[in-house]
Design a protein around this motif. Structure first.
Motif, short mmCIF file in Angstrom:
data_model
loop_
_atom_site.label_atom_id
_atom_site.label_comp_id
_atom_site.label_asym_id
_atom_site.label_seq_id
_atom_site.Cartn_x
_atom_site.Cartn_y
_atom_site.Cartn_z
N ALA A 97 -1.97 -12.56 -4.52
CA ALA A 97 -1.52 -11.76 -3.38
C ALA A 97 -2.67 -11.05 -2.67
O ALA A 97 -2.45 -10.33 -1.70
CB ALA A 97 -0.49 -10.73 -3.84
N GLY A 98 -3.90 -11.23 -3.18
CA GLY A 98 -5.06 -10.69 -2.48
C GLY A 98 -5.74 -9.52 -3.13
O GLY A 98 -6.75 -9.01 -2.63
N GLN A 99 -5.23 -9.05 -4.29
CA GLN A 99 -5.85 -7.91 -4.97
C GLN A 99 -6.95 -8.39 -5.91
O GLN A 99 -6.93 -9.53 -6.38
CB GLN A 99 -4.80 -7.14 -5.76
CG GLN A 99 -3.72 -6.48 -4.92
CD GLN A 99 -4.22 -5.31 -4.10
OE1 GLN A 99 -5.36 -4.86 -4.26
NE2 GLN A 99 -3.38 -4.81 -3.20
N ASP A 100 -7.89 -7.48 -6.23
CA ASP A 100 -9.01 -7.82 -7.12
C ASP A 100 -9.17 -6.86 -8.29
O ASP A 100 -9.75 -7.22 -9.31
CB ASP A 100 -10.33 -7.84 -6.32
CG ASP A 100 -10.35 -8.92 -5.27
OD1 ASP A 100 -10.14 -10.10 -5.63
OD2 ASP A 100 -10.56 -8.59 -4.09
N ILE A 101 -8.68 -5.61 -8.16
CA ILE A 101 -8.90 -4.56 -9.15
C ILE A 101 -7.55 -3.99 -9.58
O ILE A 101 -6.66 -3.77 -8.74
CB ILE A 101 -9.78 -3.43 -8.57
CG1 ILE A 101 -11.13 -3.97 -8.10
CG2 ILE A 101 -9.99 -2.32 -9.59
CD1 ILE A 101 -12.05 -4.45 -9.20
N VAL A 102 -7.39 -3.71 -10.87
CA VAL A 102 -6.13 -3.17 -11.39
C VAL A 102 -5.76 -1.88 -10.67
O VAL A 102 -4.61 -1.68 -10.26
CB VAL A 102 -6.23 -2.93 -12.91
CG1 VAL A 102 -5.03 -2.12 -13.40
CG2 VAL A 102 -6.30 -4.25 -13.66
N ARG A 103 -6.72 -0.97 -10.51
CA ARG A 103 -6.43 0.33 -9.89
C ARG A 103 -5.82 0.16 -8.50
O ARG A 103 -4.87 0.86 -8.13
CB ARG A 103 -7.72 1.15 -9.81
CG ARG A 103 -7.55 2.50 -9.15
CD ARG A 103 -8.83 3.30 -9.16
NE ARG A 103 -9.89 2.65 -8.38
CZ ARG A 103 -10.96 2.09 -8.94
NH1 ARG A 103 -11.11 2.08 -10.25
NH2 ARG A 103 -11.90 1.55 -8.18
N ASP A 104 -6.34 -0.78 -7.72
CA ASP A 104 -5.81 -1.00 -6.37
C ASP A 104 -4.37 -1.51 -6.42
O ASP A 104 -3.57 -1.21 -5.51
CB ASP A 104 -6.69 -1.98 -5.60
CG ASP A 104 -8.08 -1.42 -5.33
OD1 ASP A 104 -8.24 -0.19 -5.38
OD2 ASP A 104 -9.01 -2.23 -5.07
N CYS A 105 -4.04 -2.26 -7.45
CA CYS A 105 -2.66 -2.75 -7.60
C CYS A 105 -1.68 -1.60 -7.75
O CYS A 105 -0.53 -1.67 -7.29
CB CYS A 105 -2.55 -3.68 -8.81
SG CYS A 105 -3.48 -5.22 -8.67
N MET A 106 -2.13 -0.53 -8.40
CA MET A 106 -1.25 0.61 -8.63
C MET A 106 -1.01 1.41 -7.35
O MET A 106 -0.11 2.26 -7.30
CB MET A 106 -1.84 1.53 -9.71
CG MET A 106 -1.93 0.88 -11.09
SD MET A 106 -0.35 0.32 -11.77
CE MET A 106 -0.37 -1.43 -11.35
N GLU A 107 -1.82 1.16 -6.33
CA GLU A 107 -1.63 1.83 -5.05
C GLU A 107 -0.75 1.01 -4.12
O GLU A 107 -0.41 1.45 -3.02
CB GLU A 107 -2.98 2.09 -4.38
CG GLU A 107 -3.95 2.92 -5.21
CD GLU A 107 -3.37 4.25 -5.64
OE1 GLU A 107 -2.70 4.91 -4.81
OE2 GLU A 107 -3.57 4.64 -6.81
N ASP A 108 -0.40 -0.21 -4.53
CA ASP A 108 0.47 -1.08 -3.74
C ASP A 108 1.90 -0.93 -4.25
O ASP A 108 2.19 -1.21 -5.42
CB ASP A 108 0.01 -2.54 -3.86
CG ASP A 108 0.82 -3.47 -2.97
OD1 ASP A 108 2.02 -3.67 -3.27
OD2 ASP A 108 0.25 -4.00 -1.99
N GLU A 109 2.79 -0.48 -3.39
CA GLU A 109 4.14 -0.14 -3.82
C GLU A 109 4.87 -1.32 -4.43
O GLU A 109 5.54 -1.19 -5.46
CB GLU A 109 4.94 0.41 -2.62
CG GLU A 109 6.33 0.89 -3.01
CD GLU A 109 7.10 1.46 -1.83
OE1 GLU A 109 8.17 2.06 -2.05
OE2 GLU A 109 6.63 1.29 -0.68
#
Length: 496
Positions: A306-318
């Motif tokens: 889906a375009g993410q690279d880092i776990v932390r950023d995934c947690m900011e995606d609702e």
């Protein structure tokens, strides 16, 4: 700047806790980042909070190691535990002073064996990696040192037996921290095998069983180690040079399988530490593997697509965070045996850990060996949910489709199988047999690929197409991933 030492800290009027002198009551096989941020941290807190008054003597398990650096700094090092705790950003600094020295068995093995004659020594901790607890029959009693860790431990225990074999209470509590099932019991088996192979006598074998307690344990803390990019700035701020700075997440949990009498010997509870002594560590291991590791494995491949690279950023995606939470709370937790409140509390800590602003946890790093990870971490929840409800868990089923889509590689290289995401190459890494399989089926239709993956018993130990409706649903999700993308499939799962 001066190197970190007790004298340097005195000159700075350091007002933190320090323990310059105490008996060496703990021997630790392993001097790396993990043990120093986990076991040694807990012992340091025990010393401060409960008067445990114990020094740890370290032994580097392999020839290249940190012994010289540790001894140059008198066993001292600075530990930073960082992350989110109760919704707050935390960065805790502590100078660890429980380590007395570090021994190099490849330079002076007798110095290591001499520790067995110390009457104060009571505990042995170890983390020699998953490959460390192995019985290698080529090891001989006369080796100095033996190559395998269990063989070294057997040599050490025999020296102890020779010195104190007729006295009760002079055996050890062995705390195995390696990431294998029943680590303590497996270590004990290896030791007993060496005792028999080397003909050390039935009295010695009986003493091992009678006077020594081999505890299986579960360890849980992400340790990020030496902060290379920040080290100069940290040293400047501290006013001393520390070549052994260690970093890890604030979360930590240690489950030790052993008798309740250990609670008096090791007063972790009194010190307020997250250490549980229990007669069965397995439910807690299952909780960690299924919730923490299972969450990783079930969402990261889809999140990457889906375009993410880092776990932390995934947690900011609702959408991604809700997909992960639905997987955990609605599909994994109902299949576990511990009380629901405990499971949900652990699950909440997982979200905080994944949001850690100090750790850039790459999704591609987590994707390594996803086939065996999905089997061990996610498949039991799939089968458990199906058994409990008679229905397929939508998020877990979708995660299997994400796995297949992620592994659709286009070319096979020496480094791995090359996949494509939005026109950019990424590397898929797994066992060679897995890579060969997916490369051979790279041109299959979604239906054929779903079928051949589900029915691959070499991967899963069984034919997953026999799970009612699973193959058809995986195929549907895989077609939707190819048509709409992984993100839209996650969104669909939230609505189901």
């Amino acid at each position: 700047m001066k190197k970190l030492s007790y004298q340097t800290l005195r000159e700075q009027n350091y007002d933190g806790y320090l323990l310059p002198e105490a008996p060496e009551r703990v021997l630790q096989f392993g001097e790396g980042n993990f043990l120093r941020a986990f076991v040694d941290y807990f012992i340091d807190i025990l010393n401060e909070k409960t008067g445990f008054q114990s020094k740890v003597v370290l032994c580097q398990p392999i020839a290249p190691g940190l012994a010289d650096l540790i001894n140059e700094q008198e066993g001292l090092y600075t530990l930073y535990l960082r992350g989110f705790q109760n919704g707050q950003k935390v960065n805790q600094k502590r100078v660890i002073s429980c380590v007395s020295r570090c021994l190099n068995p490849y330079k002076d093995y007798e110095e290591v064996l001499a520790c067995a004659e110390n009457p104060d020594l009571r505990y042995i901790a170890c983390n020699t990696t998953e490959a460390g607890i192995v019985y290698d029959p080529s090891c001989q009693f006369t080796d100095s040192p033996a190559s395998s860790y269990p063989a070294k431990l057997t040599q050490f225990l025999y020296r102890r037996f020779q010195k104190f074999g007729t006295e009760t209470g002079k055996g050890f509590v062995v705390l195995a921290c390696e990431l294998i099932d029943n680590n303590g019991k497996e270590l004990e088996k290896c030791v007993l095998n060496y005792a028999a192979q080397w003909n050390l006598g039935e009295d010695f074998s009986n003493w091992i069983r009678r006077e020594n307690l081999f505890c299986s344990t579960l360890v849980d803390r992400i340790v990020t180690g030496y902060p290379r990019a920040e080290a100069d700035e940290i040293n400047k701020e501290n006013g001393y040079i520390d070549q052994l700075i260690d970093t890890g997440e604030i979360f930590g949990f240690w489950v030790i399988e052993g008798p309740q009498s250990l609670k008096k010997e090791l007063p972790f509870e009194e010190a307020g530490l997250p250490v549980l002594i229990t007669d069965d560590h397995k439910p807690y291991k299952q909780r960690k593997v299924r919730i923490l590791n299972g969450a990783h494995t079930s969402f990261v491949l889809g999140a990457y697509l889906a375009g993410q690279d880092i776990v932390r950023d995934c947690m900011e995606d609702e959408v991604i965070q809700k997909f992960m939470n639905k997987t955990i709370y609605e599909e994994i937790i109902p299949t576990l045996t511990l009380p629901k409140e405990e499971l949900e509390e652990f699950a909440a800590s997982v979200t905080e850990r994944f949001r850690n602003p100090f750790i850039d946890h790459a999704l591609l790093s987590i994707s390594l060996n996803s086939t065996s990870k999905w089997k061990a971490r996610v498949m039991p929840s799939l089968k458990g949910y199906l058994k409990e409800t008679g229905k397929l868990p939508s998020c877990i089923t979708a995660s299997f489709a994400f796995y297949i889509a992620f592994f659709r590689g286009e070319k096979l290289t020496e480094d791995g199988l090359v996949g494509m995401r939005n026109g950019t190459e990424y590397m898929i890494k797994d066992d060679q047999a897995v890579l060969d399989f997916f490369f051979a089926h790279r041109n299959d239709s979604a239906k054929d690929l779903a079928h051949t993956v589900c029915t691959n018993e070499q991967f899963w130990g069984e034919d997953l197409s026999k799970l009612d409706g699973f193959e058809a649903e995986v195929c549907r999700y895989l077609e939707e991933i190819e048509e709409k993308g992984a993100y839209e499939v996650m969104r669909e799962c939230l609505a189901s």
